[in-house]
Design a protein around this motif. Structure first.
Motif, PDB file in Angstrom:
ATOM      1  N   PHE A  35       2.683  28.637 -25.614  1.00 32.61           N
ATOM      2  CA  PHE A  35       2.410  27.366 -24.656  1.00 32.61           C
ATOM      3  C   PHE A  35       1.044  27.061 -25.167  1.00 32.61           C
ATOM      4  O   PHE A  35       0.325  27.309 -25.536  1.00 32.61           O
ATOM      5  N   ASN A  36       1.142  25.480 -24.932  1.00 29.95           N
ATOM      6  CA  ASN A  36       0.176  24.630 -25.116  1.00 29.95           C
ATOM      7  C   ASN A  36      -0.108  23.558 -24.186  1.00 29.95           C
ATOM      8  O   ASN A  36       0.620  23.053 -23.865  1.00 29.95           O
TER       9      ASN A  36
ATOM     10  N   VAL B 203       2.456  23.541 -18.067  1.00 24.91           N
ATOM     11  CA  VAL B 203       2.447  23.182 -16.887  1.00 24.91           C
ATOM     12  C   VAL B 203       3.784  23.675 -16.206  1.00 24.91           C
ATOM     13  O   VAL B 203       4.434  24.405 -16.541  1.00 24.91           O
ATOM     14  N   THR B 204       3.877  23.858 -14.750  1.00 29.11           N
ATOM     15  CA  THR B 204       4.775  24.457 -13.903  1.00 29.11           C
ATOM     16  C   THR B 204       5.600  23.686 -13.035  1.00 29.11           C
ATOM     17  O   THR B 204       5.094  22.662 -12.502  1.00 29.11           O
ATOM     18  N   THR B 205       6.949  23.497 -13.206  1.00 36.78           N
ATOM     19  CA  THR B 205       7.582  22.582 -12.486  1.00 36.78           C
ATOM     20  C   THR B 205       7.841  23.191 -10.825  1.00 36.78           C
ATOM     21  O   THR B 205       7.576  24.331 -10.907  1.00 36.78           O
ATOM     22  N   PRO B 206       8.363  22.287  -9.952  1.00 35.10           N
ATOM     23  CA  PRO B 206       8.534  22.584  -8.758  1.00 35.10           C
ATOM     24  C   PRO B 206       9.296  24.008  -8.574  1.00 35.10           C
ATOM     25  O   PRO B 206       9.209  24.552  -7.607  1.00 35.10           O
ATOM     26  N   CYS B 207      10.366  23.972  -9.493  1.00 33.69           N
ATOM     27  CA  CYS B 207      11.351  25.109  -9.445  1.00 33.69           C
ATOM     28  C   CYS B 207      10.607  26.613 -10.061  1.00 33.69           C
ATOM     29  O   CYS B 207      11.487  27.440 -10.126  1.00 33.69           O
ATOM     30  N   GLY B 208       9.420  26.477 -10.725  1.00 35.83           N
ATOM     31  CA  GLY B 208       8.907  27.722 -11.044  1.00 35.83           C
ATOM     32  C   GLY B 208       8.950  27.893 -12.498  1.00 35.83           C
ATOM     33  O   GLY B 208       8.123  28.982 -12.923  1.00 35.83           O
ATOM     34  N   HIS B 209       9.389  27.068 -13.190  1.00 37.94           N
ATOM     35  CA  HIS B 209       9.392  27.432 -14.951  1.00 37.94           C
ATOM     36  C   HIS B 209       8.273  26.501 -15.609  1.00 37.94           C
ATOM     37  O   HIS B 209       7.709  25.458 -15.078  1.00 37.94           O
ATOM     38  N   ASN B 210       7.874  27.121 -16.400  1.00 34.36           N
ATOM     39  CA  ASN B 210       6.646  26.944 -17.555  1.00 34.36           C
ATOM     40  C   ASN B 210       7.108  26.130 -18.802  1.00 34.36           C
ATOM     41  O   ASN B 210       8.106  26.658 -19.261  1.00 34.36           O
ATOM     42  N   PHE B 211       6.424  25.039 -19.273  1.00 26.60           N
ATOM     43  CA  PHE B 211       6.507  24.274 -20.478  1.00 26.60           C
ATOM     44  C   PHE B 211       5.328  23.803 -20.932  1.00 26.60           C
ATOM     45  O   PHE B 211       4.462  23.785 -20.112  1.00 26.60           O
ATOM     46  N   CYS B 212       5.448  23.548 -22.271  1.00 26.14           N
ATOM     47  CA  CYS B 212       4.048  22.580 -22.704  1.00 26.14           C
ATOM     48  C   CYS B 212       4.252  21.296 -22.168  1.00 26.14           C
ATOM     49  O   CYS B 212       5.172  20.857 -21.901  1.00 26.14           O
ATOM     50  N   ARG B 213       3.048  20.814 -21.940  1.00 26.88           N
ATOM     51  CA  ARG B 213       3.029  19.595 -20.827  1.00 26.88           C
ATOM     52  C   ARG B 213       3.617  18.548 -21.794  1.00 26.88           C
ATOM     53  O   ARG B 213       4.392  17.623 -21.380  1.00 26.88           O
ATOM     54  N   THR B 214       3.247  18.588 -23.104  1.00 20.84           N
ATOM     55  CA  THR B 214       3.515  17.293 -24.111  1.00 20.84           C
ATOM     56  C   THR B 214       5.238  17.791 -24.125  1.00 20.84           C
ATOM     57  O   THR B 214       5.880  16.618 -24.276  1.00 20.84           O
ATOM     58  N   CYS B 215       5.527  18.796 -24.237  1.00 24.85           N
ATOM     59  CA  CYS B 215       7.163  18.950 -24.589  1.00 24.85           C
ATOM     60  C   CYS B 215       8.070  18.556 -23.524  1.00 24.85           C
ATOM     61  O   CYS B 215       8.877  17.853 -23.585  1.00 24.85           O
ATOM     62  N   LEU B 216       7.582  18.781 -22.197  1.00 22.17           N
ATOM     63  CA  LEU B 216       8.238  18.430 -20.873  1.00 22.17           C
ATOM     64  C   LEU B 216       8.308  16.858 -20.830  1.00 22.17           C
ATOM     65  O   LEU B 216       9.324  16.461 -20.324  1.00 22.17           O
TER      66      LEU B 216
ATOM     67  N   ARG C 110      -2.754  29.257 -18.788  1.00 19.55           N
ATOM     68  CA  ARG C 110      -3.465  28.790 -19.917  1.00 19.55           C
ATOM     69  C   ARG C 110      -4.157  29.845 -20.522  1.00 19.55           C
ATOM     70  O   ARG C 110      -4.341  30.162 -21.730  1.00 19.55           O
ATOM     71  N   GLU C 111      -5.210  30.554 -19.604  1.00 17.55           N
ATOM     72  CA  GLU C 111      -6.302  31.532 -19.908  1.00 17.55           C
ATOM     73  C   GLU C 111      -5.344  32.624 -20.588  1.00 17.55           C
ATOM     74  O   GLU C 111      -5.687  33.406 -21.668  1.00 17.55           O
ATOM     75  N   VAL C 112      -4.149  33.252 -20.085  1.00 21.20           N
ATOM     76  CA  VAL C 112      -3.213  34.329 -20.689  1.00 21.20           C
ATOM     77  C   VAL C 112      -2.961  34.052 -21.993  1.00 21.20           C
ATOM     78  O   VAL C 112      -3.040  34.602 -22.760  1.00 21.20           O
ATOM     79  N   VAL C 113      -2.510  32.755 -22.136  1.00 18.66           N
ATOM     80  CA  VAL C 113      -2.187  32.367 -23.625  1.00 18.66           C
ATOM     81  C   VAL C 113      -3.331  32.348 -24.404  1.00 18.66           C
ATOM     82  O   VAL C 113      -3.169  32.896 -25.823  1.00 18.66           O
ATOM     83  N   GLN C 114      -4.422  31.664 -24.082  1.00 22.40           N
ATOM     84  CA  GLN C 114      -5.628  31.913 -24.855  1.00 22.40           C
ATOM     85  C   GLN C 114      -5.841  33.127 -25.172  1.00 22.40           C
ATOM     86  O   GLN C 114      -6.225  33.428 -26.513  1.00 22.40           O
TER      87      GLN C 114
END
Length: 529
Positions: free
Chosen positions: A21-22, A25-38, A70-74
């Motif tokens: 992840f870079n 961000v989290t969608t209302p349904c609870g899934h995560n994506f890179c902000r740029t990708c989404l 983001r902290e976990v990814v870092q």
């Protein structure tokens, strides 16, 4: 793909770019994506939907960075690589080749070429070979100078065969490879467990964030409802007053026209009456006969008995409007009762703290009542005691959440009450303003209610308040006051920033030679029906 590897890799991987992840961000349904990708996904595809579960969103969600993820990814990106360092052959003379195996018996590392004797010579075939490693001495028993081939389960240490004949004779031992595999399995289980813990906590964060967002929406809806209701009530009042004003003017004009007409007829009748009086007194018979017909002719006037002077038509219209207004007030009061019941759910038991009381204040034994007693008592001058103002605090402090309490003020001409921060000035004059850590309501001269803003706000309170409800929402920065008996809102301090403990605050003010001797009473909260 990022170079970091491990069981967390997949969980920290964007399903669109398949990389770590870079700016997740989290969608209302609870899934995560890179902000740029989404954002690119939504830009190139019609409509807004989740690329994983395909849930559609009616409008494009406002995406915020998931700071915890983001902290976990870092942390994952920054963890040190655990790869095996390169080991070179100890036999090669010139250009050293990469070692393939290390021999624990020879205590040397060999490339593929120089390892061949260990596969060919019978004596060397008996040597213990392991994957090429540095620091071969760490793999040799320092006591017996033999390879560490076994693991002592009792002492949790690596041992050689000679050790099992000595200090570890009666201990349980297993081959190092077997124990190593067991430890690897435990590591995988631990990593899986930690992974699940991280996921559970990330989901909990998302639940909390969604709950906060839902609360914001509920609050916004409630504020809009109350605002619309208040505006409707004010508009209804305004329209009614405007209608009453117009109808009053119409009534006054109608009455004025009737009075003018009556006055004209009265003038005409008086004139005719005078002429008849003069004619009756004359002695000229001929004149009487000549004038009689013109003077005694009937005067054309209205039948005023049929003219109503009761303006009931207008009154009926006004009565209907008043009934509507009364019904509106009933609805308004019921809504006020509902709001107050919501506040009363956060009721707390407040007891007054005698160690904070000004020496002239007298407390009841149960710590629920306070009044001014004129005589200054000899009390310890604690740091938290007020020494110049007739003030006292509750024992209980609040630094989060919501709380509510009620104070009976019946029979008093003056009082102060509300909440204050812990760091309020106790020595010297206390200024009642939010800047000085005080959120209070006061009564002066029996009917002058004020909210202690800077400057003070005068409140148009028609009815005398007998019991005040105080509600605080710490996180929202809200302090509200309610008239408990009428279930009506009095005043609110909004948009405040609390960073200190808050205490209930009361001042019964001077008893004024008995005119203000009634106590302030912390009342038990009884929810309105």
């Amino acid at each position: 793909m990022a170079s970091s590897s491990g069981p967390l890799n997949e969980e920290l991987q964007c399903s669109i770019c398949l990389d770590v992840f870079n700016d997740p961000v989290t969608t209302p349904c609870g899934h995560n994506f890179c902000r740029t990708c989404l954002n690119k996904c939504w830009k190139t595809n019609p409509g807004c939907f989740c690329p994983i579960c395909n849930e559609k969103f009616s409008k494009r969600p406002h995406l915020k960075i998931n700071t915890t993820l983001r902290e976990v990814v870092q942390h994952f990106k920054e963890k040190p690589e655990l790869g095996t360092p390169e080991v070179f052959c100890d036999i090669c003379d010139e250009r050293k080749q990469k070692a393939l195996k290390s021999c624990l018996m020879c205590q040397s590392s060999y490339c593929e070429t120089h390892l061949k004797p260990h596969h060919r010579v019978p004596r060397l075939k008996k040597h213990t070979l392991i994957n090429a490693v540095e620091n071969l001495e760490n793999y040799i028993c320092q006591k017996h100078e033999r390879p560490l081939e076994l693991f002592c389960i009792d002492d949790q240490t690596c041992v050689c065969l000679s050790c099992t004949e000595g200090d570890h004779r009666n201990h349980s031992t297993v081959p190092i490879e077997e124990e190593s595999q067991e430890k690897k399995n435990q590591i995988v289980k631990t990593q899986t467990y930690l992974q699940q813990m991280i996921q559970d906590r990330m989901k909990k964060i998302q639940e909390i964030q969604r709950s906060v967002e839902l609360r914001k929406k509920e609050k916004s809806t409630s504020v809009e409802l109350f605002t619309d209701l208040r505006r409707s009530f004010e508009r209804c009042q305004s329209e009614l007053l405007d209608k009453m004003e117009k109808q009053q003017k119409s009534t006054e004009k109608q009455a004025k026209d009737l009075i003018k007409e009556l006055q004209q007829e009265i003038s005409e009748l008086k004139r005719r009456q005078t002429e008849l009086e003069q004619l009756s007194q004359t002695g000229d018979d001929l004149q009487i006969l000549q004038m009689y017909s013109s003077i005694c002719t009937s005067i054309q006037t209205k039948n005023w008995k049929e003219i109503s002077t009761d303006f009931n038509t207008n009154a009926c219209t006004l009565n209907k409007a008043l009934i509507q207004l009364k019904e509106f007030k009933i609805v308004h009061k019921k809504l006020g009762q509902t709001v107050l019941k919501m506040m009363q759910q956060y009721a707390v038991d407040v007891t007054l703290d005698p160690d904070t009381a000004y020496p002239e204040l007298i407390l009841s034994k149960d710590g629920k009542q306070v009044r001014h007693g004129n005589i200054k008592q000899s009390l310890p001058n604690y740091p938290k005691r007020f020494d110049s103002c007739l003030d006292i605090l509750g024992k209980e402090a609040f630094s989060s959440g919501k709380f509510y309490f009620e104070v009976q003020v019946k029979g008093k001409a003056e009082w102060d009450l509300g909440v204050v921060r812990e760091s309020i000035n106790r020595k010297g004059k206390v200024r009642l303003s939010p800047e000085d850590g005080c959120w209070t309501l006061v009564l002066r001269n029996e009917n002058q209610y004020k909210a202690c803003e800077n400057p003070c706000v005068s409140l148009s309170q028609k009815e005398t308040i007998e019991k005040v409800g105080v509600f605080v929402d710490y996180e929202e920065g809200l302090v509200s006051f309610y008239d408990v008996e009428s279930s009506s809102h009095i005043y609110s301090f909004t948009g405040q920033s609390f960073n200190d403990k808050l205490y209930p605050f009361l001042s019964p003010c001077y008893n004024d030679e008995g005119k203000n001797s009634s106590p302030l009473i912390i009342s038990p909260v009884i929810s309105n029906k």
